[in-house]
Design a protein around this motif. Sequence first.
Motif, PDB file in Angstrom:
ATOM      1  N   THR A   1       7.323 -22.298 -53.928  1.00 16.67           N
ATOM      2  CA  THR A   1       8.191 -22.639 -54.650  1.00 16.67           C
ATOM      3  C   THR A   1       7.541 -22.101 -56.312  1.00 16.67           C
ATOM      4  O   THR A   1       8.077 -23.021 -57.225  1.00 16.67           O
ATOM      5  CB  THR A   1       8.554 -24.299 -54.809  1.00 16.67           C
ATOM      6  OG1 THR A   1       7.216 -24.869 -54.835  1.00 16.67           O
ATOM      7  CG2 THR A   1       9.060 -24.589 -53.426  1.00 16.67           C
TER       8      THR A   1
ATOM      9  N   ILE B   1       7.376 -21.335 -59.958  1.00 16.26           N
ATOM     10  CA  ILE B   1       8.140 -21.377 -61.077  1.00 16.26           C
ATOM     11  C   ILE B   1       7.696 -19.966 -61.824  1.00 16.26           C
ATOM     12  O   ILE B   1       8.524 -19.289 -62.360  1.00 16.26           O
ATOM     13  CB  ILE B   1       8.085 -22.233 -62.007  1.00 16.26           C
ATOM     14  CG1 ILE B   1       6.668 -22.543 -62.512  1.00 16.26           C
ATOM     15  CG2 ILE B   1       8.430 -23.900 -61.319  1.00 16.26           C
ATOM     16  CD1 ILE B   1       6.513 -23.860 -63.517  1.00 16.26           C
TER      17      ILE B   1
ATOM     18  N   LYS C   1       6.822 -17.007 -60.215  1.00 16.38           N
ATOM     19  CA  LYS C   1       7.634 -16.136 -59.471  1.00 16.38           C
ATOM     20  C   LYS C   1       8.861 -16.157 -59.939  1.00 16.38           C
ATOM     21  O   LYS C   1       9.601 -15.031 -59.755  1.00 16.38           O
ATOM     22  CB  LYS C   1       7.410 -16.248 -57.881  1.00 16.38           C
ATOM     23  CG  LYS C   1       7.826 -15.047 -57.086  1.00 16.38           C
ATOM     24  CD  LYS C   1       7.733 -15.389 -55.703  1.00 16.38           C
ATOM     25  CE  LYS C   1       8.159 -14.033 -54.808  1.00 16.38           C
ATOM     26  NZ  LYS C   1       7.947 -14.206 -53.452  1.00 16.38           N
ATOM     27  N   GLN C   2       9.539 -17.109 -59.929  1.00 16.29           N
ATOM     28  CA  GLN C   2      11.086 -17.579 -60.460  1.00 16.29           C
ATOM     29  C   GLN C   2      11.046 -16.845 -61.778  1.00 16.29           C
ATOM     30  O   GLN C   2      12.153 -15.974 -61.980  1.00 16.29           O
ATOM     31  CB  GLN C   2      11.471 -18.687 -60.391  1.00 16.29           C
ATOM     32  CG  GLN C   2      11.630 -19.510 -59.176  1.00 16.29           C
ATOM     33  CD  GLN C   2      11.965 -21.092 -59.256  1.00 16.29           C
ATOM     34  OE1 GLN C   2      12.907 -21.370 -60.029  1.00 16.29           O
ATOM     35  NE2 GLN C   2      11.244 -21.941 -58.783  1.00 16.29           N
TER      36      GLN C   2
ATOM     37  N   THR D   1      10.794 -12.862 -61.448  1.00 15.92           N
ATOM     38  CA  THR D   1      12.053 -12.300 -60.967  1.00 15.92           C
ATOM     39  C   THR D   1      13.241 -12.183 -61.756  1.00 15.92           C
ATOM     40  O   THR D   1      13.866 -11.275 -61.815  1.00 15.92           O
ATOM     41  CB  THR D   1      12.431 -13.124 -59.588  1.00 15.92           C
ATOM     42  OG1 THR D   1      11.192 -13.044 -58.690  1.00 15.92           O
ATOM     43  CG2 THR D   1      13.571 -12.568 -58.668  1.00 15.92           C
ATOM     44  N   TYR D   2      13.445 -13.468 -62.509  1.00 16.32           N
ATOM     45  CA  TYR D   2      14.398 -13.362 -63.552  1.00 16.32           C
ATOM     46  C   TYR D   2      14.202 -12.088 -64.550  1.00 16.32           C
ATOM     47  O   TYR D   2      15.082 -11.568 -64.938  1.00 16.32           O
ATOM     48  CB  TYR D   2      14.443 -14.620 -64.103  1.00 16.32           C
ATOM     49  CG  TYR D   2      15.502 -14.909 -65.213  1.00 16.32           C
ATOM     50  CD1 TYR D   2      16.875 -14.979 -64.701  1.00 16.32           C
ATOM     51  CD2 TYR D   2      15.233 -14.969 -66.551  1.00 16.32           C
ATOM     52  CE1 TYR D   2      17.719 -14.820 -65.766  1.00 16.32           C
ATOM     53  CE2 TYR D   2      16.067 -15.601 -67.562  1.00 16.32           C
ATOM     54  CZ  TYR D   2      17.602 -15.401 -67.186  1.00 16.32           C
ATOM     55  OH  TYR D   2      18.254 -15.509 -68.215  1.00 16.32           O
TER      56      TYR D   2
ATOM     57  N   GLY E   1      18.468 -20.543 -61.638  1.00 14.38           N
ATOM     58  CA  GLY E   1      17.984 -18.920 -61.542  1.00 14.38           C
ATOM     59  C   GLY E   1      18.139 -18.580 -62.924  1.00 14.38           C
ATOM     60  O   GLY E   1      17.945 -17.294 -63.096  1.00 14.38           O
TER      61      GLY E   1
END
Length: 176
Positions: free
Chosen positions: A14, A16, A18-19, A22-23, A154
């Motif tokens: 999970t 953050i 990596k989020q 990616t964004y 996202g």
Amino acid sequence: MKKIAAFAGSTSSTSINKQLATYAGAKITSAEVTVLDLNDFEVPLFSEDFEKNNEYPKGAESFNSELDKYDGFIVSLAEHNGSYAATFKNLFDWISRKNREVFRNKQVLLMSTSPGGRGGATVLAAAEGTFPHMGAAGITKFSLGSFYDNFKEGVIVNEELDSQLSAAVSAFENTI
């Protein structure tokens, strides 16, 4: 078409960071972006004794080969106790044993985020000091504090922060 690798300095499912990576990668318009997961590149704890008595780890060999494919890197670092996450540091220690120029003399968009207001500022500063010695030809940076307040479903919901990231992505993209 140019190719960019995006990854987080974390193995959390999970993550953050990596989020965020990616964004940021989704904002790239002139290159193909591949999101890598450090969980796909397992390595034992680095030690000189292990290195002397064993083969170079397959996970490190695989990641090293993977890095050769890209024209630039988006890296978002998790901060654990004011430093790199152990798994990130360990993998990069292994990689640097075969190729000191881990980032292949390419550009890096260096980022960090955290639940706190400083956004991983300590690890960001450490990386900004060490990544050039690891083959980062140039660094564009971005920090996102208070992740859970500023990133929802996202996207970065704070318009000013999203504009800052867009500017950083654009500056990075113009260098590759």
